[in-house]
Motif scaffolding. Structure first.
Motif, PDB file in Angstrom:
ATOM      1  N   ALA A  32       7.639  -3.573   6.295  1.00 24.00           N
ATOM      2  CA  ALA A  32       7.199  -3.538   7.305  1.00 24.00           C
ATOM      3  C   ALA A  32       5.408  -3.809   8.043  1.00 24.00           C
ATOM      4  O   ALA A  32       5.447  -4.602   9.408  1.00 24.00           O
ATOM      5  CB  ALA A  32       7.279  -1.847   8.022  1.00 24.00           C
ATOM      6  N   GLY A  33       4.387  -3.495   7.199  1.00 26.72           N
ATOM      7  CA  GLY A  33       3.356  -3.285   7.420  1.00 26.72           C
ATOM      8  C   GLY A  33       2.665  -2.929   5.863  1.00 26.72           C
ATOM      9  O   GLY A  33       2.946  -2.694   4.697  1.00 26.72           O
ATOM     10  N   GLY A  34       0.810  -3.686   6.357  1.00 26.70           N
ATOM     11  CA  GLY A  34       0.110  -3.530   5.404  1.00 26.70           C
ATOM     12  C   GLY A  34       0.480  -1.355   4.619  1.00 26.70           C
ATOM     13  O   GLY A  34       0.051  -1.805   3.905  1.00 26.70           O
ATOM     14  N   ALA A  35       0.157  -0.841   5.025  1.00 27.37           N
ATOM     15  CA  ALA A  35       0.412   0.752   4.855  1.00 27.37           C
ATOM     16  C   ALA A  35       1.857   0.621   4.460  1.00 27.37           C
ATOM     17  O   ALA A  35       2.106   1.946   2.901  1.00 27.37           O
ATOM     18  CB  ALA A  35       0.548   1.518   5.942  1.00 27.37           C
ATOM     19  N   ASP A  36       2.426   0.084   4.088  1.00 28.57           N
ATOM     20  CA  ASP A  36       4.016   0.511   3.370  1.00 28.57           C
ATOM     21  C   ASP A  36       3.517  -0.606   2.389  1.00 28.57           C
ATOM     22  O   ASP A  36       3.804   0.484   1.435  1.00 28.57           O
ATOM     23  CB  ASP A  36       5.671   0.079   4.569  1.00 28.57           C
ATOM     24  CG  ASP A  36       5.854   0.997   5.388  1.00 28.57           C
ATOM     25  OD1 ASP A  36       5.589   2.274   5.226  1.00 28.57           O
ATOM     26  OD2 ASP A  36       7.027   1.157   5.545  1.00 28.57           O
ATOM     27  N   TYR A  37       3.377  -2.053   2.397  1.00 23.57           N
ATOM     28  CA  TYR A  37       3.383  -1.795   1.170  1.00 23.57           C
ATOM     29  C   TYR A  37       2.360  -1.715   0.337  1.00 23.57           C
ATOM     30  O   TYR A  37       2.601  -1.919  -0.792  1.00 23.57           O
ATOM     31  CB  TYR A  37       2.459  -3.553   1.741  1.00 23.57           C
ATOM     32  CG  TYR A  37       2.056  -4.178   0.990  1.00 23.57           C
ATOM     33  CD1 TYR A  37       2.563  -5.168  -0.158  1.00 23.57           C
ATOM     34  CD2 TYR A  37       0.376  -4.858   0.130  1.00 23.57           C
ATOM     35  CE1 TYR A  37       2.882  -6.406  -1.093  1.00 23.57           C
ATOM     36  CE2 TYR A  37       0.147  -5.357  -1.255  1.00 23.57           C
ATOM     37  CZ  TYR A  37       1.369  -6.177  -1.495  1.00 23.57           C
ATOM     38  OH  TYR A  37       0.407  -7.036  -2.316  1.00 23.57           O
ATOM     39  N   ALA A  38       0.503  -0.769   1.195  1.00 26.59           N
ATOM     40  CA  ALA A  38       0.688  -0.029  -0.209  1.00 26.59           C
ATOM     41  C   ALA A  38       0.580   0.499  -0.630  1.00 26.59           C
ATOM     42  O   ALA A  38       0.543   1.262  -1.695  1.00 26.59           O
ATOM     43  CB  ALA A  38      -1.228  -0.397   0.819  1.00 26.59           C
ATOM     44  N   GLN A  39       1.435   1.563   0.210  1.00 23.51           N
ATOM     45  CA  GLN A  39       1.572   2.833  -0.428  1.00 23.51           C
ATOM     46  C   GLN A  39       3.015   3.087  -1.414  1.00 23.51           C
ATOM     47  O   GLN A  39       2.915   3.511  -2.159  1.00 23.51           O
ATOM     48  CB  GLN A  39       2.181   3.605   1.005  1.00 23.51           C
ATOM     49  CG  GLN A  39       0.625   4.286   1.541  1.00 23.51           C
ATOM     50  CD  GLN A  39       1.151   4.603   3.207  1.00 23.51           C
ATOM     51  OE1 GLN A  39       2.132   4.886   3.115  1.00 23.51           O
ATOM     52  NE2 GLN A  39       0.175   4.604   4.177  1.00 23.51           N
ATOM     53  N   LEU A  40       3.879   2.109  -1.111  1.00 26.57           N
ATOM     54  CA  LEU A  40       4.958   1.289  -1.511  1.00 26.57           C
ATOM     55  C   LEU A  40       4.218   0.673  -3.170  1.00 26.57           C
ATOM     56  O   LEU A  40       5.143   1.135  -4.392  1.00 26.57           O
ATOM     57  CB  LEU A  40       5.828   1.023  -1.459  1.00 26.57           C
ATOM     58  CG  LEU A  40       6.649   2.597   0.028  1.00 26.57           C
ATOM     59  CD1 LEU A  40       7.766   0.943   0.817  1.00 26.57           C
ATOM     60  CD2 LEU A  40       7.665   3.388  -1.000  1.00 26.57           C
ATOM     61  N   VAL A  41       4.181   0.045  -2.797  1.00 30.92           N
ATOM     62  CA  VAL A  41       4.225  -0.998  -3.623  1.00 30.92           C
ATOM     63  C   VAL A  41       2.851  -0.641  -5.093  1.00 30.92           C
ATOM     64  O   VAL A  41       3.152  -0.783  -6.106  1.00 30.92           O
ATOM     65  CB  VAL A  41       3.672  -2.483  -3.739  1.00 30.92           C
ATOM     66  CG1 VAL A  41       3.050  -3.071  -5.055  1.00 30.92           C
ATOM     67  CG2 VAL A  41       4.292  -3.550  -2.637  1.00 30.92           C
ATOM     68  N   TYR A  42       1.524  -0.239  -4.655  1.00 32.30           N
ATOM     69  CA  TYR A  42       0.458   0.645  -5.373  1.00 32.30           C
ATOM     70  C   TYR A  42       1.266   2.111  -5.673  1.00 32.30           C
ATOM     71  O   TYR A  42       1.038   1.934  -6.781  1.00 32.30           O
ATOM     72  CB  TYR A  42      -0.408   0.580  -4.844  1.00 32.30           C
ATOM     73  CG  TYR A  42      -1.579  -1.036  -4.303  1.00 32.30           C
ATOM     74  CD1 TYR A  42      -0.978  -1.760  -3.430  1.00 32.30           C
ATOM     75  CD2 TYR A  42      -2.532  -1.210  -4.996  1.00 32.30           C
ATOM     76  CE1 TYR A  42      -1.552  -3.080  -3.238  1.00 32.30           C
ATOM     77  CE2 TYR A  42      -3.094  -2.306  -4.664  1.00 32.30           C
ATOM     78  CZ  TYR A  42      -2.687  -3.330  -4.392  1.00 32.30           C
ATOM     79  OH  TYR A  42      -3.023  -4.065  -3.848  1.00 32.30           O
TER      80      TYR A  42
END
Lengths: 668, 290
Positions: free
Chosen positions: A455-465
């Motif tokens: 959905a966005g950069g925050a979700d990407y960073a928090q979940l992927v990393y």
């Protein structure tokens, strides 16, 4: 009376002025696996170490010549690409990635993505694009194929980053094409780890690059989405770079020659077994070098950053040993570290083969470990991206997530519990930070999904990393650190110089961890798996006989409630597991006399009721006392105290002292 | 004996003479600090009290429970902190009561009764409030000025001096702002001293303070700076020592708490010491003018 009135007046004016000053100040921010199996698995992994491949299968070679035109911020490029159809299927088309076109206008897929945070959010001040002038295959009569190439990415009328080039005839499996290319790459202002600032250049995604053709004959091509990274074939890059005299150049690979003529510096770089090529040039670079285990570490950095450069070299040196031991030795003879100037910060924190970019201020205090964190993270990508070349678009967690775990693990090995921050007794671990950043987004989206699906950069960073690192951290604590690093090591060694899939990763984990934990692992990654252990209730009472009227041995006996029969106590604790993940946990039952009884729960089922029998009253119950399950959504409900709470004296003492110090500065 | 030595001895003697009042001021400050700290400490630590290690888990290396408590309690913590900012403002003004009493005690030779102290505390509240309000506004504006200039010149400074040079120039601007705040603070304290010692109005006191600073700049600025540096050194040493001792056991916690309170009362003493000097300086300045 007059004096009193004057004093009252002065007081009210003073209060008003003070209130005004207070309001003008900054507003507060709104904002069933047994451990024995694991041990067995470790031994097995150690005894069957995967052999390391020496080289990649060479699929595509680039022989390029690049001339940097500083006034125009343009790279004039030409050269040849030798590509072999390494699939089992004949093909009638090529796919070329022109990712610099992501910065051509605001209608590119990249720039029109509604991503409010994360990387690539720096506005483009000067557009960047790539114009291909020639794309001719010698084996096809040297006809320029670009004239028939599609102008737009498939399914999109505006994006120009993913281009299909039809071929006049089939290219059979094993057949080779030599393609002559010429192009101009206009660099954008620094955005998404490429571009320029003044005469600093980080030049990435700068040439027409072939997509990867899978063995099945399917092209893995994709446009440059906002959160996407890259995926391509291994090969050899031979690149000659021509820059104005006085500029220092760093690039992927080994510098094999350099010369000066007519006010220009001409340097040639060569590297086999890599899948991308990036370079940098700047007239103000400073340089430091070190040789560690046969690897030349070259650090290019802005003036005044000498101390930071030393820290980066030291951390990369540590990484060579730590990662080498666990995931196989670093196979290249050079590693270039680029620390961009502050105005080009977005060029930092990126990985390319044998070249990484870092970041941080020259004054970054050593206790914060920010410099070391970004350095080891990008170095780790030499493994999880560089050597194990997964599809970063489809499975971003396979590079960023696994690497984040490896990064936190190596930082903990180097700095201990204060791996992220260590100052005056306050020690914060990077694993703890990853846990905190991911806990809030667990229910939002799966971890294992394509980059552009987030959905966005925050979700990407928090979940992927964050989430991936925390999941692996939990496995490491529950099943053994050596087991998890052995599993990752086996995966990294087995798939060195390859392009493993999610299924191959999971299969390797299953070999080491076993079926049940791997199922758990899949749930955590694919199905937003979560867990929250809590102690719901507990009670104990003195061991009393049952009350009531009993006919025993011909006599009628009445037992009154509360009749003590001995000095023992009995009770129970109700421990609940919420969520979809299952981990074996210990449960401790503490008696008032300080005795501790430990029960083990395999974590299956929704709850367990643990019996208590002891010589004193049950005082406390705690599930997972060692906090091994760091994916636990709420660690604060893991313990239940049955006694009257005493004030938290330690916290009160610290907070009071902190307030006293603050008040000594504030109070009159 | 230099002027600075003399200033230090005078201040020290003055504060030591009124150690009882110093202790009262410390008591007021400590009570106020406890009132502020308790709710925050409870918010953060109460959820972990069921743990066998109690709130010790919040201080464990790695910060797992500390970050978890802050994460889960973030919203109420923000609300409490916002509410407290008003409490601190109120405290700022109520803190003038013990200050008035302390200044009166420091400026009086004879023995003082509790009633006299209470009367003095109330008598100077209005004027001291006005001085405080003016000082906050003047200090805020004066400090903001160099920072605003720095912000406007940021790009030019950075391209002229590079990252490191630009940062160092930026530090220079911050130091100027800090220096301005320091100057305003010293004048403010001298004005307070003049106000209580000579019964002046707020405006007259400010003028007297400026004159005293002009007459005895080394004693005033040096005396303040030496005490501030001593306080900073003391806090740093205490932080290192208490970190080493830790709070694992109740006896250790007790030792740490005693050390912290010893530091706190010393800070109050150093402040009283400075104010005693300030009273003497405004007196000298006044007599010299006569």
């Amino acid at each position: 009376m007059l004096t009193t009135l004057r004093r009252l007046g002065e007081a009210s004016v003073g209060v008003a002025l003070g209130t005004l000053a207070w309001r003008l100040g900054p507003a507060p921010s709104a904002e069933t696996f047994e451990p024995s199996n694991a041990a067995h698995a470790t031994d097995e992994v150690r005894s069957v170490e995967e052999p390391l491949r020496e080289h990649a299968v060479d699929v595509v070679d680039y022989d390029l010549h690049a001339v940097l035109d500083v006034p125009q911020h343009t790279v004039h490029g030409d050269g040849s690409i030798v590509w072999r159809n390494a699939s089992n299927v004949a093909v009638r088309e090529l796919w070329v990635h022109l990712y610099l076109n992501a910065f051509k206008n605001e209608r590119s897929l990249f720039l029109r993505a509604p991503v409010a945070s994360g990387r690539g959010t720096q506005p483009v001040a000067d557009w960047g694009y790539i114009d291909v002038h020639r794309f001719a295959a010698r084996e096809m009569e040297g006809v320029d194929l670009w004239a028939n190439a599609d102008k737009r990415s498939p399914g999109d009328t505006e994006d120009e980053t993913d281009i299909r080039v039809p071929l006049p005839r089939e290219v059979k499996p094993g057949e080779t094409l030599t393609i002559d290319v010429a192009w101009d790459a206009k660099m954008p202002s620094i955005v998404e780890r490429t571009g320029y600032w003044e005469d600093f250049y980080l030049i990435a995604q700068w040439f027409p690059k072939l997509a990867r053709l899978e063995p099945t004959g399917e092209w893995r091509h994709f446009p440059f989405y906002h959160l996407t990274e890259f995926y391509s074939d291994f090969g050899t890059y031979d690149v000659t770079i021509d820059v104005p005299a006085g500029m220092l150049v760093g690039a992927t690979g080994i510098r094999v020659s350099s010369s000066s003529e007519k006010g220009r510096e001409i340097v040639r770089y060569h590297q086999a077994d890599v899948h991308d090529f990036a370079w940098t040039a700047w007239s103000s670079f400073r340089e430091r070098n070190a040789v560690v285990d046969g690897v030349r570490i070259r650090c290019l950095y802005p003036p005044g950053y000498d101390a930071v450069a030393e820290r980066e070299i030291a951390m990369a040196s540590f990484g060579l040993g730590y990662f080498g031991e666990r995931y196989g030795r670093y196979p290249y003879s050079v590693l270039t570290i680029v620390h961009p100037p502050r105005a080009a910060t977005e060029a930092g924190g990126m990985e390319y083969p044998t070249l990484i970019t870092t970041g941080g201020a020259w004054y970054d205090p050593p206790f914060s470990h920010d410099v070391e964190t970004v350095t080891i993270h990008e170095f780790g990508h030499q493994y999880f991206y560089g050597l194990v070349a997964t599809d970063e678009q489809t499975w971003p967690f396979l590079d960023e997530g696994l690497n984040s775990f490896a990064e936190a693990d190596s930082l903990a090995a180097r700095f201990g519990a204060g791996s992220a921050f260590d100052f005056l007794g306050l020690r914060i671990g990077l694993d703890v930070i990853y846990r905190g950043m991911s806990a809030g987004t667990v229910h939002d989206e799966p971890v294992a999904q394509p980059a552009q699906a987030f959905a966005g950069g925050a979700d990407y960073a928090q979940l992927v990393y964050g989430r991936t690192a925390t999941i692996l951290d939990t496995f490491s604590r529950v099943y053994g650190h050596e087991v998890v690093t052995a599993a990752l090591g086996r995966y990294a060694r087995r798939y060195r110089f390859e392009h493993p899939t999610f299924a191959q990763f999971i299969a390797t984990m299953r070999e080491v961890l076993g079926d049940r934990p791997t199922k758990n692992f899949e749930t955590a990654l694919l199905d937003k798996g979560w867990v929250d252990y809590l102690v719901a209730n507990a009670a104990s009472m003195r061991d009393e006989p049952w009350a009531g009227v009993f006919d025993r041995e011909g006599k009628r006996e009445t037992v009154l409630p509360g009749t003590p029969s001995g000095s023992t106590w009995q009770g129970w604790a109700l421990v609940v597991r919420r969520g979809t993940l299952h981990f074996p946990v210990d449960i401790e039952l503490w008696g008032a006399d300080g005795s501790v009884q430990i029960a083990h729960w395999d974590g299956e089922g929704d709850f367990t009721r643990v019996p208590y029998r002891g010589s004193s009253e049950l005082r406390r119950v705690i599930v997972d006392p060692g906090a091994k399950v760091t994916v636990d959504q709420d660690l604060l409900n893991n313990a239940l105290g049955l006694e009257t709470k005493t004030p938290p004296w330690r916290t009160i003492e610290r907070a009071t002292y902190a307030a006293e110090l603050a008040l000594e500065c504030l109070l009159p | 004996m230099t002027l600075l030595d003399r200033a230090l001895r005078i201040g020290g003697a003055g504060a030591a003479r009124r150690s009882g009042v110093v202790a009262i001021v410390y008591g007021v400050h400590a009570t106020f600090a406890l009132a502020l700290a308790w709710p925050i400490a409870s918010l953060v630590a109460d959820p972990v009290l069921g743990h066998p290690r109690g709130d010790r888990v919040l201080f464990e290396p790695g910060g797992l429970f500390l970050t978890e408590a802050i994460r889960i309690m973030r919203a109420p913590l923000e609300s409490v902190a916002e509410g407290m900012s008003f409490g601190i403002l109120v405290g700022l003004y109520l803190g003038l009561l013990p200050l008035g009493a302390l200044l009166h005690a420091l400026g009086t030779e004879e023995k003082l009764s509790a009633g006299a102290l209470a009367t003095a505390a109330g008598r100077f509240l209005g004027s001291l409030s006005l001085l405080l309000g003016c000082s906050l506004v003047v200090g805020g504006v004066a400090c903001a000025l160099p920072l605003v200039i720095r912000g406007l010149l940021e790009t030019k400074i950075r391209s002229a001096f590079g990252d490191r040079g630009g940062d160092l120039v930026g530090v220079g601007f911050h130091l100027i702002a800090l220096g301005v705040a320091w100057l305003v603070g010293v004048v403010h304290d001298l004005a307070r001293a003049a106000l209580v010692a000579r019964g002046l109005s707020a405006l007259q006191a400010a003028q007297a303070a400026t004159e005293a600073l002009r007459a005895f700049p080394a004693e005033a600025l040096g005396g303040w700076a030496l005490r501030a540096l001593s306080a900073l050194l003391l806090v740093t040493i205490a932080a290192r020592a208490t970190t080493h001792i830790g709070v694992d056991t109740m006896p250790r916690l007790a030792v740490v708490a005693l050390m912290h309170q010893a530091v706190a009362i010393t800070l109050v003493f150093l402040r009283a010491d400075w104010l005693a000097l300030a009273m003497r300086l405004v007196g000298w300045s006044y007599r010299r003018d006569l």
